[in-house]
Design a protein around this motif. Structure first.
Motif, mmCIF file in Angstrom:
data_model
loop_
_atom_site.group_PDB
_atom_site.id
_atom_site.type_symbol
_atom_site.label_atom_id
_atom_site.label_comp_id
_atom_site.label_asym_id
_atom_site.label_seq_id
_atom_site.Cartn_x
_atom_site.Cartn_y
_atom_site.Cartn_z
ATOM 1 N N GLN A 37 0.804 -1.215 0.000
ATOM 2 C CA GLN A 37 0.000 0.000 0.000
ATOM 3 C C GLN A 37 0.841 1.271 0.000
ATOM 4 O OE1 GLN A 37 -2.723 0.246 3.301
ATOM 5 N NE2 GLN A 37 -3.626 2.184 2.605
ATOM 6 N N PHE A 38 1.910 1.305 0.801
ATOM 7 C CA PHE A 38 2.640 2.550 1.013
ATOM 8 C C PHE A 38 3.957 2.657 0.250
ATOM 9 C CE2 PHE A 38 -0.050 2.253 4.813
ATOM 10 C CZ PHE A 38 -0.614 3.519 4.827
ATOM 11 N N LEU A 39 4.636 1.542 -0.010
ATOM 12 C CA LEU A 39 5.935 1.624 -0.654
ATOM 13 C C LEU A 39 5.899 2.178 -2.075
ATOM 14 C CD1 LEU A 39 7.085 0.264 1.822
ATOM 15 C CD2 LEU A 39 8.331 -1.306 0.322
ATOM 16 N N PRO A 40 4.987 1.714 -2.962
ATOM 17 C CA PRO A 40 5.035 2.201 -4.352
ATOM 18 C C PRO A 40 4.977 3.715 -4.505
ATOM 19 C CG PRO A 40 3.655 0.250 -4.211
ATOM 20 C CD PRO A 40 4.002 0.626 -2.803
ATOM 21 N N PRO A 41 4.025 4.443 -3.893
ATOM 22 C CA PRO A 41 4.008 5.900 -4.100
ATOM 23 C C PRO A 41 5.202 6.611 -3.472
ATOM 24 C CG PRO A 41 2.337 5.261 -2.490
ATOM 25 C CD PRO A 41 2.859 4.000 -3.089
ATOM 26 N N PHE A 42 5.562 6.218 -2.249
ATOM 27 C CA PHE A 42 6.663 6.897 -1.570
ATOM 28 C C PHE A 42 8.000 6.633 -2.264
ATOM 29 C CE2 PHE A 42 3.709 7.138 2.058
ATOM 30 C CZ PHE A 42 3.918 8.446 2.445
ATOM 31 N N HIS A 94 8.710 -3.457 -6.770
ATOM 32 C CA HIS A 94 8.347 -4.710 -7.442
ATOM 33 C C HIS A 94 8.176 -5.835 -6.422
ATOM 34 C CE1 HIS A 94 9.123 -8.498 -9.612
ATOM 35 N NE2 HIS A 94 8.565 -7.893 -10.648
ATOM 36 N N ASN A 95 9.068 -5.887 -5.451
ATOM 37 C CA ASN A 95 9.024 -6.941 -4.440
ATOM 38 C C ASN A 95 7.797 -6.816 -3.543
ATOM 39 O OD1 ASN A 95 10.551 -9.255 -3.451
ATOM 40 N ND2 ASN A 95 10.810 -8.088 -1.565
ATOM 41 N N ALA A 96 7.316 -5.577 -3.381
ATOM 42 C CA ALA A 96 6.179 -5.344 -2.487
ATOM 43 C C ALA A 96 4.847 -5.746 -3.107
ATOM 44 C CB ALA A 96 6.129 -3.872 -2.080
ATOM 45 N N ILE A 97 4.722 -5.628 -4.438
ATOM 46 C CA ILE A 97 3.408 -5.833 -5.063
ATOM 47 C C ILE A 97 3.364 -7.016 -6.022
ATOM 48 C CG2 ILE A 97 2.766 -3.416 -4.817
ATOM 49 C CD1 ILE A 97 3.576 -2.909 -7.652
ATOM 50 N N GLN A 175 12.668 -16.667 -1.687
ATOM 51 C CA GLN A 175 11.977 -17.699 -0.925
ATOM 52 C C GLN A 175 10.480 -17.621 -1.201
ATOM 53 O OE1 GLN A 175 13.021 -17.674 3.203
ATOM 54 N NE2 GLN A 175 11.240 -18.865 3.827
ATOM 55 N N MET A 176 9.823 -18.771 -1.185
ATOM 56 C CA MET A 176 8.378 -18.824 -1.405
ATOM 57 C C MET A 176 7.649 -18.505 -0.105
ATOM 58 S SD MET A 176 5.676 -19.453 -3.294
ATOM 59 C CE MET A 176 6.143 -20.413 -4.743
ATOM 60 N N GLU A 177 6.755 -17.497 -0.167
ATOM 61 C CA GLU A 177 5.943 -17.131 0.989
ATOM 62 C C GLU A 177 4.579 -16.671 0.501
ATOM 63 O OE1 GLU A 177 7.765 -14.276 3.484
ATOM 64 O OE2 GLU A 177 9.482 -15.540 3.982
ATOM 65 N N SER A 178 3.536 -17.200 1.110
ATOM 66 C CA SER A 178 2.156 -16.824 0.770
ATOM 67 C C SER A 178 1.898 -16.965 -0.728
ATOM 68 C CB SER A 178 1.866 -15.387 1.225
ATOM 69 O OG SER A 178 2.078 -15.251 2.605
ATOM 70 N N LYS A 179 2.370 -18.087 -1.284
ATOM 71 C CA LYS A 179 2.156 -18.420 -2.687
ATOM 72 C C LYS A 179 2.811 -17.432 -3.648
ATOM 73 C CE LYS A 179 -2.268 -20.705 -1.761
ATOM 74 N NZ LYS A 179 -3.715 -20.778 -2.111
ATOM 75 N N ALA A 180 3.856 -16.769 -3.184
ATOM 76 C CA ALA A 180 4.587 -15.835 -4.037
ATOM 77 C C ALA A 180 6.064 -15.867 -3.656
ATOM 78 C CB ALA A 180 4.043 -14.417 -3.898
ATOM 79 N N TYR A 181 6.937 -15.639 -4.658
ATOM 80 C CA TYR A 181 8.370 -15.577 -4.392
ATOM 81 C C TYR A 181 8.731 -14.181 -3.888
ATOM 82 C CZ TYR A 181 8.995 -20.035 -6.780
ATOM 83 O OH TYR A 181 8.934 -21.356 -7.141
ATOM 84 N N CYS A 183 12.004 -11.695 -2.577
ATOM 85 C CA CYS A 183 13.450 -11.481 -2.455
ATOM 86 C C CYS A 183 13.734 -10.842 -1.110
ATOM 87 C CB CYS A 183 13.955 -10.587 -3.584
ATOM 88 S SG CYS A 183 15.678 -10.080 -3.391
ATOM 89 N N HIS A 184 14.546 -11.492 -0.324
ATOM 90 C CA HIS A 184 14.833 -10.981 1.023
ATOM 91 C C HIS A 184 16.079 -10.105 1.010
ATOM 92 C CE1 HIS A 184 11.775 -13.252 3.217
ATOM 93 N NE2 HIS A 184 11.990 -14.211 2.330
ATOM 94 N N PHE A 185 16.095 -9.097 0.123
ATOM 95 C CA PHE A 185 17.250 -8.191 0.116
ATOM 96 C C PHE A 185 17.136 -7.117 1.186
ATOM 97 C CE2 PHE A 185 14.972 -4.780 -1.978
ATOM 98 C CZ PHE A 185 14.074 -5.414 -2.796
ATOM 99 N N VAL A 186 15.971 -6.943 1.777
ATOM 100 C CA VAL A 186 15.853 -6.052 2.928
ATOM 101 C C VAL A 186 15.317 -6.796 4.137
ATOM 102 C CG1 VAL A 186 15.543 -3.958 1.602
ATOM 103 C CG2 VAL A 186 13.563 -5.331 2.138
ATOM 104 N N LEU A 187 14.897 -8.014 3.937
ATOM 105 C CA LEU A 187 14.388 -8.844 5.011
ATOM 106 C C LEU A 187 15.161 -10.161 4.992
ATOM 107 C CD1 LEU A 187 10.629 -8.281 4.153
ATOM 108 C CD2 LEU A 187 11.956 -7.022 5.837
ATOM 109 N N PRO A 188 16.370 -10.199 5.528
ATOM 110 C CA PRO A 188 17.245 -11.352 5.347
ATOM 111 C C PRO A 188 16.643 -12.643 5.872
ATOM 112 C CG PRO A 188 18.442 -9.492 6.294
ATOM 113 C CD PRO A 188 16.995 -9.145 6.343
ATOM 114 N N HIS A 189 16.967 -13.724 5.192
ATOM 115 C CA HIS A 189 16.588 -15.053 5.652
ATOM 116 C C HIS A 189 17.769 -15.622 6.425
ATOM 117 C CE1 HIS A 189 14.702 -18.989 5.717
ATOM 118 N NE2 HIS A 189 15.837 -19.510 5.291
ATOM 119 N N TYR A 190 17.606 -15.785 7.719
ATOM 120 C CA TYR A 190 18.712 -16.188 8.567
ATOM 121 C C TYR A 190 18.916 -17.696 8.526
ATOM 122 C CZ TYR A 190 17.685 -11.545 10.325
ATOM 123 O OH TYR A 190 17.436 -10.215 10.414
#
Length: 348
Positions: A37-42, A94-97, A175-181, A183-190
């Motif tokens: 909701q918020f990332l694309p416009p900002f 792109h990663n958000a939507i 990574q696959m999450e909620s039926k979508a791929y 990219c954890h470039f800001v949310l690292p997968h530990y």
């Protein structure tokens, strides 16, 4: 960077009535919905302003100011750092939507650009502060040594930025999450089993390198410079520009760094209840948006505090006023700055 929290339930349970055995699960803040909701416009606005503003800054440095002064070389590298940072924002959108379909390699590259841009800007901002400190407090010896060591310092600084960003680069993947791929470039997968260590390590890293060290260096250098008589004698416009750049950068990133610290160590700070966890998750995303605006603020600070920047900007968009590398004298009412011959193109 900021730690990922998936949109599942918290481990915390709320007991509304201790006389009953009924418990209500505490639902986590929906990060994905918030981002969509918020990332694309900002981020679209930040991307456009950051790209245009830093491009103008680079053009003015190359065409008019030149690189005989070491400080201009550092300013150029701050702009390059912002470029690396700002080019990642369309991928955030792109990663958000959408589902990520660009693969692991691109995911790691974007993570690397983002982190290197952030730490690169931090390092060159520190160099600018230290440069002014040495130029005022140790003016004699520093002027001779600066020319000889500048490019070695720049190379080492980029190397430090790359090393600081290496953990985010290595931990980023699709990574696959909620039926979508995703990219954890800001949310690292530990790595499995080391989640707590990496969360705490990355949080302490960004707080120490991005907040604590710049703050201590700025306070020390400013305090020492204020005590010298040479500081009062010399023009301090350049120092004021650098000081405001540092102040704005730390002001934008401090809320995010502090909120991230609270969320990472919430169990140790008695903030593990449902309401605190929900607000911390939401605060991390909101403050991250604010922090990322730093990449488009730098040119604005130059425009407001560097009088020659406005003059050169005028010259850039009025080339017909420029004759054989020099601009004719412009009527004072047309410019908000001092009058006189304004533009001189630097030839290399």
């Amino acid at each position: 960077m900021d730690n990922y929290t998936s949109p599942t339930d918290y481990d915390v349970l709320i007991e509304d009535d201790f006389s009953d055995d009924m418990t209500e699960p505490c639902h986590r803040h929906d990060d994905k919905a918030f981002a969509a909701q918020f990332l694309p416009p900002f981020y679209s606005l930040i991307f456009i302003l950051g790209l245009v503003g830093n491009a103008l800054l680079v053009l003015i440095l190359v065409k008019y100011k030149g690189f005989k002064e070491v400080v201009n070389i550092y300013f150029l590298n701050t702009a390059v750092s912002n470029f690396l940072f700002v080019v990642t924002l369309p991928f955030w959108i792109h990663n958000a939507i959408h589902s990520w379909e660009l693969g692991d390699t691109v995911c790691k590259m974007i993570s690397g650009f983002y982190s290197v841009g952030y730490y690169g800007y931090t390092c060159f901002l520190l160099l600018l502060i230290v440069h002014r400190y040495l130029a005022i407090v140790h003016v004699g010896r520093f002027h001779i040594a600066a020319k000889k060591t500048t490019y070695g310092i720049i190379t080492s600084t980029w190397g430090i930025a790359v090393l600081a960003a290496l953990p985010e680069f290595l931990l980023s993947h699709v990574q696959m999450e909620s039926k979508a791929y995703i990219c954890h470039f800001v949310l690292p997968h530990y790595p499995l089993g080391d989640e707590n260590f990496w969360k705490q390590f990355l949080t302490l890293k960004i707080n120490i390198l991005g907040l604590l060290i710049p703050l201590l260096v700025a306070i020390y250098c400013y305090g020492r410079m204020k005590k010298t008589s040479r500081y009062k004698e010399k023009k301090y416009g350049l120092f004021r520009l650098i000081f405001v750049m540092a102040l704005v950068f730390m002001g934008l990133w401090t809320p995010y760094n502090l909120v991230l610290f609270l969320r990472t160590f919430q169990e140790h700070l008695n903030l593990s209840d449902c309401e605190s966890s929900f607000h911390l998750d939401r605060a991390v995303q909101a403050t991250k948006i604010i922090a990322n605006t730093h990449c488009c603020i730098n040119p604005v600070v130059h425009m407001l505090l560097d009088g020659t920047f406005c003059k050169h900007l005028y010259c850039l968009f009025h080339p017909r006023n420029n004759a054989e590398g020099h601009l004719r004298e412009v009527p004072e009412q047309q410019l908000p700055t001092t009058k006189g011959p304004l533009c001189h193109s630097t030839s290399f």
